[in-house]
Design a protein around this motif. Structure first.
Motif, PDB file in Angstrom:
ATOM      1  N   PRO A   1       9.503  33.195  31.502  1.00  0.00           N
ATOM      2  CA  PRO A   1       8.503  33.318  30.291  1.00  0.00           C
ATOM      3  C   PRO A   1       9.030  34.592  29.417  1.00  0.00           C
ATOM      4  O   PRO A   1       9.753  35.529  30.133  1.00  0.00           O
ATOM      5  CB  PRO A   1       7.250  33.874  31.050  1.00  0.00           C
ATOM      6  CG  PRO A   1       7.673  34.268  32.595  1.00  0.00           C
ATOM      7  CD  PRO A   1       8.950  33.551  32.683  1.00  0.00           C
ATOM      8  N   PRO A   2       8.551  34.658  28.136  1.00  0.00           N
ATOM      9  CA  PRO A   2       9.021  35.826  27.294  1.00  0.00           C
ATOM     10  C   PRO A   2       8.800  36.926  27.859  1.00  0.00           C
ATOM     11  O   PRO A   2       9.595  38.048  27.678  1.00  0.00           O
ATOM     12  CB  PRO A   2       8.524  35.403  25.960  1.00  0.00           C
ATOM     13  CG  PRO A   2       8.323  33.921  26.020  1.00  0.00           C
ATOM     14  CD  PRO A   2       7.913  33.634  27.658  1.00  0.00           C
ATOM     15  N   ARG A   3       7.610  37.243  28.359  1.00  0.00           N
ATOM     16  CA  ARG A   3       7.388  38.841  28.928  1.00  0.00           C
ATOM     17  C   ARG A   3       8.283  39.010  29.929  1.00  0.00           C
ATOM     18  O   ARG A   3       8.483  40.498  30.035  1.00  0.00           O
ATOM     19  CB  ARG A   3       5.840  39.009  29.461  1.00  0.00           C
ATOM     20  CG  ARG A   3       5.461  37.905  30.721  1.00  0.00           C
ATOM     21  CD  ARG A   3       4.122  38.008  31.191  1.00  0.00           C
ATOM     22  NE  ARG A   3       3.940  37.071  32.108  1.00  0.00           N
ATOM     23  CZ  ARG A   3       3.818  35.930  32.370  1.00  0.00           C
ATOM     24  NH1 ARG A   3       3.585  35.164  31.214  1.00  0.00           N
ATOM     25  NH2 ARG A   3       3.533  35.236  33.465  1.00  0.00           N
ATOM     26  N   GLU A   4       8.943  38.505  30.502  1.00  0.00           N
ATOM     27  CA  GLU A   4       9.780  38.656  31.565  1.00  0.00           C
ATOM     28  C   GLU A   4      11.192  38.747  31.089  1.00  0.00           C
ATOM     29  O   GLU A   4      11.862  39.613  31.442  1.00  0.00           O
ATOM     30  CB  GLU A   4       9.928  37.849  32.972  1.00  0.00           C
ATOM     31  CG  GLU A   4       8.531  37.703  33.729  1.00  0.00           C
ATOM     32  CD  GLU A   4       8.582  36.850  34.903  1.00  0.00           C
ATOM     33  OE1 GLU A   4       9.526  36.186  35.257  1.00  0.00           O
ATOM     34  OE2 GLU A   4       7.694  36.587  35.531  1.00  0.00           O
ATOM     35  N   VAL A   5      11.374  37.916  30.174  1.00  0.00           N
ATOM     36  CA  VAL A   5      12.774  37.897  29.451  1.00  0.00           C
ATOM     37  C   VAL A   5      12.910  39.326  28.685  1.00  0.00           C
ATOM     38  O   VAL A   5      14.188  39.671  28.712  1.00  0.00           O
ATOM     39  CB  VAL A   5      12.986  36.752  28.442  1.00  0.00           C
ATOM     40  CG1 VAL A   5      14.017  36.965  27.743  1.00  0.00           C
ATOM     41  CG2 VAL A   5      13.181  35.464  29.187  1.00  0.00           C
ATOM     42  N   ALA A   6      11.943  39.872  28.056  1.00  0.00           N
ATOM     43  CA  ALA A   6      12.255  41.085  27.425  1.00  0.00           C
ATOM     44  C   ALA A   6      12.758  42.175  28.097  1.00  0.00           C
ATOM     45  O   ALA A   6      13.982  42.839  27.630  1.00  0.00           O
ATOM     46  CB  ALA A   6      10.710  41.501  26.752  1.00  0.00           C
ATOM     47  N   SER A   7      12.191  42.571  29.219  1.00  0.00           N
ATOM     48  CA  SER A   7      12.784  43.571  30.116  1.00  0.00           C
ATOM     49  C   SER A   7      14.179  43.110  30.783  1.00  0.00           C
ATOM     50  O   SER A   7      15.073  43.999  30.675  1.00  0.00           O
ATOM     51  CB  SER A   7      11.845  44.221  31.183  1.00  0.00           C
ATOM     52  OG  SER A   7      11.393  43.034  32.002  1.00  0.00           O
ATOM     53  N   ALA A   8      14.299  41.658  31.081  1.00  0.00           N
ATOM     54  CA  ALA A   8      15.534  41.541  31.606  1.00  0.00           C
ATOM     55  C   ALA A   8      16.627  41.290  30.847  1.00  0.00           C
ATOM     56  O   ALA A   8      17.908  41.696  30.955  1.00  0.00           O
ATOM     57  CB  ALA A   8      15.363  40.181  32.182  1.00  0.00           C
ATOM     58  N   ALA A   9      16.357  41.585  29.389  1.00  0.00           N
ATOM     59  CA  ALA A   9      17.500  41.448  28.306  1.00  0.00           C
ATOM     60  C   ALA A   9      17.566  42.667  27.776  1.00  0.00           C
ATOM     61  O   ALA A   9      18.333  42.942  26.848  1.00  0.00           O
ATOM     62  CB  ALA A   9      17.071  40.300  27.338  1.00  0.00           C
ATOM     63  N   GLY A  10      16.934  43.813  28.223  1.00  0.00           N
ATOM     64  CA  GLY A  10      17.212  44.964  27.556  1.00  0.00           C
ATOM     65  C   GLY A  10      16.249  45.458  26.459  1.00  0.00           C
ATOM     66  O   GLY A  10      16.680  46.348  25.870  1.00  0.00           O
ATOM     67  N   PHE A  11      15.416  44.662  26.246  1.00  0.00           N
ATOM     68  CA  PHE A  11      14.393  45.190  25.012  1.00  0.00           C
ATOM     69  C   PHE A  11      13.387  46.043  25.522  1.00  0.00           C
ATOM     70  O   PHE A  11      12.803  45.907  26.857  1.00  0.00           O
ATOM     71  CB  PHE A  11      13.614  43.877  24.473  1.00  0.00           C
ATOM     72  CG  PHE A  11      14.760  43.179  23.544  1.00  0.00           C
ATOM     73  CD1 PHE A  11      14.895  43.633  22.184  1.00  0.00           C
ATOM     74  CD2 PHE A  11      15.497  42.112  24.266  1.00  0.00           C
ATOM     75  CE1 PHE A  11      16.073  42.995  21.860  1.00  0.00           C
ATOM     76  CE2 PHE A  11      16.439  41.240  23.401  1.00  0.00           C
ATOM     77  CZ  PHE A  11      16.644  41.677  22.244  1.00  0.00           C
ATOM     78  N   TYR A  12      12.640  46.788  24.769  1.00  0.00           N
ATOM     79  CA  TYR A  12      11.514  47.779  25.132  1.00  0.00           C
ATOM     80  C   TYR A  12      10.468  47.237  25.838  1.00  0.00           C
ATOM     81  O   TYR A  12      10.024  47.210  26.764  1.00  0.00           O
ATOM     82  CB  TYR A  12      11.251  48.731  24.102  1.00  0.00           C
ATOM     83  CG  TYR A  12      10.182  49.739  24.399  1.00  0.00           C
ATOM     84  CD1 TYR A  12      10.326  50.805  25.172  1.00  0.00           C
ATOM     85  CD2 TYR A  12       8.928  49.683  23.852  1.00  0.00           C
ATOM     86  CE1 TYR A  12       9.623  51.788  25.627  1.00  0.00           C
ATOM     87  CE2 TYR A  12       7.933  50.391  24.128  1.00  0.00           C
ATOM     88  CZ  TYR A  12       8.304  51.427  24.878  1.00  0.00           C
ATOM     89  OH  TYR A  12       7.391  52.641  25.332  1.00  0.00           O
ATOM     90  N   ASP A  13      10.119  46.134  24.979  1.00  0.00           N
ATOM     91  CA  ASP A  13       8.688  45.280  25.399  1.00  0.00           C
ATOM     92  C   ASP A  13       8.828  43.875  24.735  1.00  0.00           C
ATOM     93  O   ASP A  13       9.826  43.509  23.794  1.00  0.00           O
ATOM     94  CB  ASP A  13       7.505  45.865  25.124  1.00  0.00           C
ATOM     95  CG  ASP A  13       7.244  46.300  23.655  1.00  0.00           C
ATOM     96  OD1 ASP A  13       8.110  45.750  22.733  1.00  0.00           O
ATOM     97  OD2 ASP A  13       6.608  47.212  23.425  1.00  0.00           O
ATOM     98  N   GLN A  14       7.733  42.990  24.788  1.00  0.00           N
ATOM     99  CA  GLN A  14       7.933  41.551  24.210  1.00  0.00           C
ATOM    100  C   GLN A  14       7.892  41.625  22.731  1.00  0.00           C
ATOM    101  O   GLN A  14       8.441  41.009  22.273  1.00  0.00           O
ATOM    102  CB  GLN A  14       6.676  40.724  24.828  1.00  0.00           C
ATOM    103  CG  GLN A  14       6.929  39.428  24.594  1.00  0.00           C
ATOM    104  CD  GLN A  14       5.694  38.466  25.263  1.00  0.00           C
ATOM    105  OE1 GLN A  14       5.190  39.101  26.175  1.00  0.00           O
ATOM    106  NE2 GLN A  14       5.318  37.270  24.684  1.00  0.00           N
ATOM    107  N   SER A  15       7.261  42.913  22.000  1.00  0.00           N
ATOM    108  CA  SER A  15       6.942  42.718  20.719  1.00  0.00           C
ATOM    109  C   SER A  15       8.450  43.195  20.136  1.00  0.00           C
ATOM    110  O   SER A  15       8.697  42.689  19.077  1.00  0.00           O
ATOM    111  CB  SER A  15       5.936  43.676  20.207  1.00  0.00           C
ATOM    112  OG  SER A  15       6.270  45.139  20.720  1.00  0.00           O
ATOM    113  N   HIS A  16       9.337  43.984  20.734  1.00  0.00           N
ATOM    114  CA  HIS A  16      10.387  44.358  20.497  1.00  0.00           C
ATOM    115  C   HIS A  16      11.398  43.257  20.451  1.00  0.00           C
ATOM    116  O   HIS A  16      12.245  42.907  19.468  1.00  0.00           O
ATOM    117  CB  HIS A  16      11.102  45.567  21.193  1.00  0.00           C
ATOM    118  CG  HIS A  16      12.318  46.146  21.101  1.00  0.00           C
ATOM    119  ND1 HIS A  16      13.267  46.563  21.803  1.00  0.00           N
ATOM    120  CD2 HIS A  16      12.910  46.359  19.709  1.00  0.00           C
ATOM    121  CE1 HIS A  16      14.397  47.130  21.290  1.00  0.00           C
ATOM    122  NE2 HIS A  16      14.075  47.057  19.943  1.00  0.00           N
ATOM    123  N   LEU A  17      11.382  42.372  21.788  1.00  0.00           N
ATOM    124  CA  LEU A  17      12.205  41.097  21.589  1.00  0.00           C
ATOM    125  C   LEU A  17      11.732  40.277  20.565  1.00  0.00           C
ATOM    126  O   LEU A  17      12.603  39.575  20.058  1.00  0.00           O
ATOM    127  CB  LEU A  17      12.031  40.291  22.988  1.00  0.00           C
ATOM    128  CG  LEU A  17      12.411  39.143  23.399  1.00  0.00           C
ATOM    129  CD1 LEU A  17      13.926  38.809  23.203  1.00  0.00           C
ATOM    130  CD2 LEU A  17      11.974  38.515  24.427  1.00  0.00           C
TER     131      LEU A  17
END
Length: 279
Positions: A233-249
């Motif tokens: 899910p996007p909320r998990e992908v954000a941190s796994a891909a190195g983004f600060y949070d989901q909105s940053h992603l």
């Protein structure tokens, strides 16, 4: 009238194909970015103009465009009506590093046979049970691409001649790749590379045609796409891909891919053949 977008993306069970991506955009423009895979592009409606290695290119009259990995490029519609494209992202088993230079020098191939074969491959990849056909068609496409590129190989050079600060730029790129998800401060990178921060940024931008922060964001977006294709899910992908949070992603994903992570993910989890309609 709001800009129109349709997007469909999936990873087929065919070795060598990282992602299949179909899109229709009326106004979206891609910023400068890089991929870690080969981009094999055909345009069904309209035309795309793009810059690759500081040269303006385009996709007129049924060409097949092959954009090499790690080389910055952008993209926008060359017609008021937008464009409809089909893209295959191919890994390095299909074309190795030696073909990057020739692809930079001549990315747009006018070859009706190749164009037809790429279209047939997209059809096979869209149908479950046709994986053997897809593998066979991919083998023929790879052979034809290599035939085009081998003719240019001696004249090809990914960056052309001796480039000042090439060693500094490559060392920084390796460091950014190594610390992709955790990130690194510019001062720390400068200490590790033994260069002043300003010189580091200028050297990287001068050699690769993209700023270090743009390179990192586009590599993280590539990682996010793979994780979304894996069903995360996007909320998990954000941190796994190195983004600060989901909105940053979401902000960077929409700017580079042309749709949000949520809409992109829905094309994977619901029906790989049904496009996600944006507003």
């Amino acid at each position: 009238m709001m800009p129109q977008q349709e997007v469909s993306a999936w990873r087929p069970p065919v070795a060598g194909v990282v992602e299949v991506f179909h899109a229709h955009f009326t106004e979206h423009a891609y910023p400068m970015h890089v991929h870690d895979a080969w981009t094999l592009l055909i345009v069904d409606d309209g035309a795309v103009r793009y810059d690759l290695d500081r040269h303006e290119r385009g996709t007129p009259n049924g060409t097949v465009s092959l954009l090499p990995p790690h080389v910055p490029h952008n993209g926008s519609s060359a017609t008021p009506e937008g464009f409809r494209k089909r893209v295959l992202y191919l890994d390095m088993t299909q074309l190795d590093q030696r073909f990057i230079g020739p692809a930079v020098d001549g990315p747009d191939l006018t070859d009706p046979v190749l164009r037809r074969r790429v279209g047939q491959l997209h059809t096979a990849l869209a149908n479950r049970g046709d994986e053997f056909e897809a593998e066979s068609r991919l083998a023929l496409i790879g052979e034809r691409l290599r035939g085009h590129l081998l003719g240019q190989l001696r004249r090809a050079s990914a960056f052309g001649g001796a480039v000042p600060d090439l060693s500094v730029a490559r060392t920084l790129r390796d460091l950014l790749d190594e610390r992709l998800t955790e990130g690194i401060a510019l001062d720390e990178a400068a200490r590790l590379v033994h260069a002043h921060p300003t010189h580091l940024v200028r050297a990287f931008s001068g050699v690769f045609g993209i700023a270090p922060h743009q390179y990192v964001v586009s590599r993280r977006i590539d990682l996010a796409r793979r994780l979304l294709l894996d069903g995360q899910p996007p909320r998990e992908v954000a941190s796994a891909a190195g983004f600060y949070d989901q909105s940053h992603l979401t902000r960077h994903f929409k700017r580079i891919v042309g749709t949000t992570p949520g809409r992109y993910a829905r094309t994977v989890t619901h029906d790989r053949l049904r496009p996600a309609h944006g507003r």
